[in-house]
Design an enzyme around this catalytic site. Structure first.
Site, PDB file in Angstrom:
ATOM      1  N   SER A 204      16.454 -15.992 -98.666  1.00 53.30           N
ATOM      2  CA  SER A 204      17.508 -15.032 -98.942  1.00 53.30           C
ATOM      3  C   SER A 204      17.188 -13.699 -98.265  1.00 53.30           C
ATOM      4  CB  SER A 204      17.683 -14.900-100.461  1.00 53.30           C
ATOM      5  OG  SER A 204      18.943 -14.407-100.789  1.00 53.30           O
ATOM      6  N   ASP A 368      27.114 -21.794-100.297  1.00 53.01           N
ATOM      7  CA  ASP A 368      26.122 -22.382-101.204  1.00 53.01           C
ATOM      8  C   ASP A 368      26.318 -21.900-102.638  1.00 53.01           C
ATOM      9  OD1 ASP A 368      25.161 -19.788-101.224  1.00 53.01           O
ATOM     10  OD2 ASP A 368      23.209 -20.259-100.361  1.00 53.01           O
ATOM     11  N   HIS A 400      22.361 -22.000-103.666  1.00 49.23           N
ATOM     12  CA  HIS A 400      21.532 -20.961-103.061  1.00 49.23           C
ATOM     13  C   HIS A 400      20.126 -20.907-103.643  1.00 49.23           C
ATOM     14  CE1 HIS A 400      20.901 -17.195-100.894  1.00 49.23           C
ATOM     15  NE2 HIS A 400      20.391 -16.678-101.986  1.00 49.23           N
TER      16      HIS A 400
END
Length: 452
Positions: A204, A368, A400
């Site tokens: 991320s 996601d 995610h």
């Protein structure tokens, strides 16, 4: 453990059980990770450094405050205590104390951030994995534990061949220069110790941190010290969800915390404006926020910040918007992995309560469930821009947060580390979702019963 400790642990268990299985971008995997499986040990263990995402490692604080937001808050502590995750934040008054401890003060003249008066904040465990494996001392909030344990099962050694590089995720890279000096030193130390170039892995926002770091290094340094860059679910073009976070707040499914209350903290960090959808990448006419009075595109950010009564956000955005938005290729071999096939909001629709009410509707695109696939797929643009190969794998049906502990992702990371560069272009995990979710749920229930 004393009665207060037992109460705190029980409270955290209850909060975690209330969380959605895949909550949002700003709460990093506050679920119990599924059980890891032992694999065949490999004799080859090229060194690996893991860079977590936002909220993805512990923070500690020590305080001697001149004033208090509430008389029940601690004014002074002799020792360092957990700031993230701090169990007190789940209490009504504790939330006010916590926000005052973790907040950053922004100075428009110096264009810099500082801690709350009388508060010292430090990042524990640099170079170790405990701070990114679990976000609390009781090991209830798991993040990278499954991945690290998987690597240990195939021959890695914690804090030796696999190491963590936690950072103060409140700060964007331009305010974290000391961190990058330490990261460079860690890379060179591991190279010297094992005589092998190092892999960097970022999840991320951590992927943006890795990209920023690599863009600062001479190519000769990267050629010598870096074997490759593994990115997981990185919002290369920014994250639309950030706009909602800044406008009306997002508690990510924690029932004890209101969106408006947590918004106070979310507006204080410099990393949220940094992660806004990038100008020049998104279509100029794409509406990110729609209200009865106005629609906001990425050309309307200044007006957006004024309308939500957060003018500092505009200055923070100006400070950070060019840090990684150009997406200069990293200059090392890349494995870009992310989830697709899940509805992901790309437009937030508000009624007249904007910005102090939640969105009433959404427009969805592929992604996601947190970041859209358009943003995460921008890494494909590096193909042909650098000499080093760029490998892209899309995991259909993978959320995610799940990407850091799904077995197929861990197996692919293992293969990469073993030298198998080429991977599949797409992996479908949809038919395994029921079994995968059940495993995580069973683990949650088991761990919860042990700590009640």
């Amino acid at each position: 453990m004393g009665s207060a400790g037992r109460l705190g642990s029980a409270l955290l268990v209850l909060v975690l059980l209330e969380l959605q299985h895949s909550s949002g971008f700003w709460i990093i995997n506050l679920v119990f990770p599924p059980n890891t499986k032992t694999n065949v040990t490999s004799s080859s263990t090229p060194p690996l450094i893991i860079v977590p995402g936002s909220l993805g490692n512990r923070l500690e604080a020590k305080i001697d405050k001149p004033t208090l937001v509430h008389w029940l808050c601690y004014k002074k502590t002799e020792n360092w205590f957990p700031l993230w995750i701090d169990l007190n934040m789940f209490m009504p008054i504790g939330m006010d104390c916590w926000i005052d401890n973790i907040r950053l003060n922004y100075n428009r003249t110096t264009r810099s951030s500082s801690n709350s008066p009388g508060v010292q904040v430090r990042v524990p465990g640099f170079g170790e994995t405990y701070s990114i494996e679990f976000l609390d001392n009781n090991k209830l909030a798991g993040y990278f534990h499954s991945m690290v344990q998987h690597l240990v099962n195939v021959g890695y050694v914690r804090n030796e061949t696999v190491r963590g590089a936690p950072y103060d995720w409140r700060l964007a890279p331009h305010e974290n220069a000391e961190y990058f000096r330490k990261l460079q030193g860690l890379v060179e130390e591991m190279y010297d110790q094992y005589q092998k170039p190092v892999y960097l892995l970022g999840h991320s926002m951590g992927g943006h941190y890795v990209l920023y770091f690599l863009n600062q290094q001479p190519q000769a340094w990267k050629d010598k010290y870096i074997r490759g860059f593994i990115s997981l679910g990185v919002p290369w073009g920014g994250a639309v969800k950030v706009i909602r976070v800044l406008a009306s707040g997002e508690n990510d499914g924690i029932p004890m915390i209101s969106n408006i209350k947590i918004r106070e903290k979310q507006r204080m960090v410099t990393t949220n404006p940094w992660m806004l959808p990038t100008e020049g990448v998104w279509p100029e006419d794409h509406v990110f926020v729609s209200t009865p009075n106005r629609n906001y595109t990425n050309r309307d950010y200044r007006r957006f910040f004024m309308d939500i009564d957060y003018e500092d956000g505009w200055y923070k955005y100006e400070d950070t918007k060019n840090l990684t938005s150009a997406l200069h290729p990293p200059g090392v071999e890349v494995w870009c992995m992310y989830g697709v096939g899940l509805p992901t909001s790309v437009t937030h629709i508000y009624n007249e309560e904007f910005p102090d009410g939640d969105p009433v509707d959404f427009v969805y695109a592929d992604g996601d469930d947190t970041v859209d696939s358009f943003s995460m797929g921008l890494c494909k643009g590096w193909e042909g821009q650098q000499e080093q190969p760029v490998h892209v794998t899309e995991y259909r049906g993978l959320a995610h947060l799940d990407i850091v502990f799904h077995e197929k992702v861990l197996n692919q990371i293992q293969e990469i580390l073993e030298g198998k560069s080429d991977g599949p272009k797409e992996v479908d995990v949809r038919f395994e979702e029921k079994e995968f979710t059940s495993d995580a749920s069973n683990t949650t229930k088991s761990a919860g019963s042990l700590n009640s």
